[in-house]
Design an enzyme around this catalytic site. Sequence first.
Site, PDB file in Angstrom:
ATOM      1  CG  HIS A 463      12.911  10.404  18.379  1.00 56.24           C
ATOM      2  ND1 HIS A 463      12.367  10.394  17.120  1.00 56.24           N
ATOM      3  CD2 HIS A 463      14.071  10.661  18.295  1.00 56.24           C
ATOM      4  CE1 HIS A 463      13.375  10.466  16.308  1.00 56.24           C
ATOM      5  NE2 HIS A 463      14.434  10.659  16.908  1.00 56.24           N
ATOM      6  CG  ASP A 467      10.762   9.317  11.590  1.00 53.87           C
ATOM      7  OD1 ASP A 467      10.370  10.361  10.995  1.00 53.87           O
ATOM      8  OD2 ASP A 467      10.720   8.051  11.067  1.00 53.87           O
TER       9      ASP A 467
END
Length: 495
Positions: A463, A467
């Site tokens: 992450h 995203d």
Amino acid sequence: MPIVDLVLPKLGESIMEATILKWHKKVGDTIQLDETILDIATDKVDSEIPSTTEGVITEILFEVNAVVPIGTVIARISTTASSSAPIIAAPIVEKKLDTIIENIVTSEPKVIEEVPYVPIQENKIIESVKSTNLQMNTNTTQEAKFYSPLVLNIAQNEGVGMDELQHINGTGTNGRITKKDILDFIARKKMAIHLPTPSTFEQTSNEPINQNQINNEAPVRAILNKPLDVYENTTSNFSASKSTKLANPNEVIVSGATEIIEMDRMRKLIAKHMVDSVQTSPHVTSFVEVDVTNMVVWRDKVKELFERREGTKITYTPMFLESIATVLEQFPMINCSLEGDQIILKKDINIGMATALPSGNLIVPVIKCANQLSIVGITKAVNNLAQAARNGQLKPTDTQGGTFTVTNVGSFGSIMGTPIINQPQVAILALGAIKKRAVVVETPSGDAILVRHMMFISMSYDHRIVDGAMGSKFLSAVGKEIESWDPNRQWFQYV
């Protein structure tokens, strides 16, 4: 005389350090070019490290069990001016190995040019304890075998003689006996002591048959075929149960017994690698359901002709890898790695294929430039690497350079998974099991319920770089690419 530094070589993209298991030489010993100088262990394989030059060892910088970073100088060798001419073999003091070394020296040059750093941790499925315990390899009984120092050391410690070593089938290169081969032989030897005798089976098979139990099978079947309201007044002469299980919960005996199993070195390294990955990358996992009916139909249609024409079997894995490689070209941020504050975009699409070994360990051979290969090329690469992994014949280069990893959890029955990222990559995709399900499908005449082949694909991603939007878009694109597979596709071209 010039001094040459012996550096711990790079063994894989994600391998950052190795543990020294054993030094085969000490300070003052003479070492030959390509002669094994030490054994090391990583979280994937055990390897023998050969010398990069010949000369006399002047300094050993790390002791046994030391954890050494890749690229570190581990020893120094004093060379001579004539060291450019490689010596094939060094004299051995032990008389019992004279014949073995002589055969190696007089063997064909192709044995000397064998790729270094071949992993020594190999495995082979044990099909039968009795049939394989003393099976002799007929290809090697007429000539002496080569045994690595590690194998000889294990044999000495476990009391395995040279005659017994000759009876072991080697799964390594050219029938070479590996560490796993000798350990399997020792295990089978110990297990054979506890095998039941034939009389045990004869006694079990000759137990008298309860005739009442046979006579009661028909009434039971008749009862099961009757409506539910008939059961209330039905009585049957069921046979007595011979189960040792208790019917009264208050009669159970809580022993509180436990067993402590010490993790072996390989399991400790794997555990550390997994923990480091989770602590390094914040993991996020997305899921997509995919209709793979077109793939199933196409494979069923062409698999026999494909095997006859190409000489290898086609499975679903190459088909999935081709679709993934196509989509990776559209998402360069998935095919990258992170080093500090810099994002390294990889121009080559090298897909790692997580492969489970018979020992329970996991290794990830890499298919280089998968986007440049046809379905035939990917199939051959997958099958060749999988076979080499199972036979312990992977070279260090086979596990290097991966930019994206795929794991097939469906091959073990899982419908989906949340895999851990293979550092320093930023994503890993899991393929679930293919299941038949009733699915609502839109047709020109309206919605219809049809039986389709369905599966889940999931992807864990870093992450810090990827995203949720990008990860979901990539995964959805892979799903659409798989669903759009042409069931009438031709995989070969006429010449």
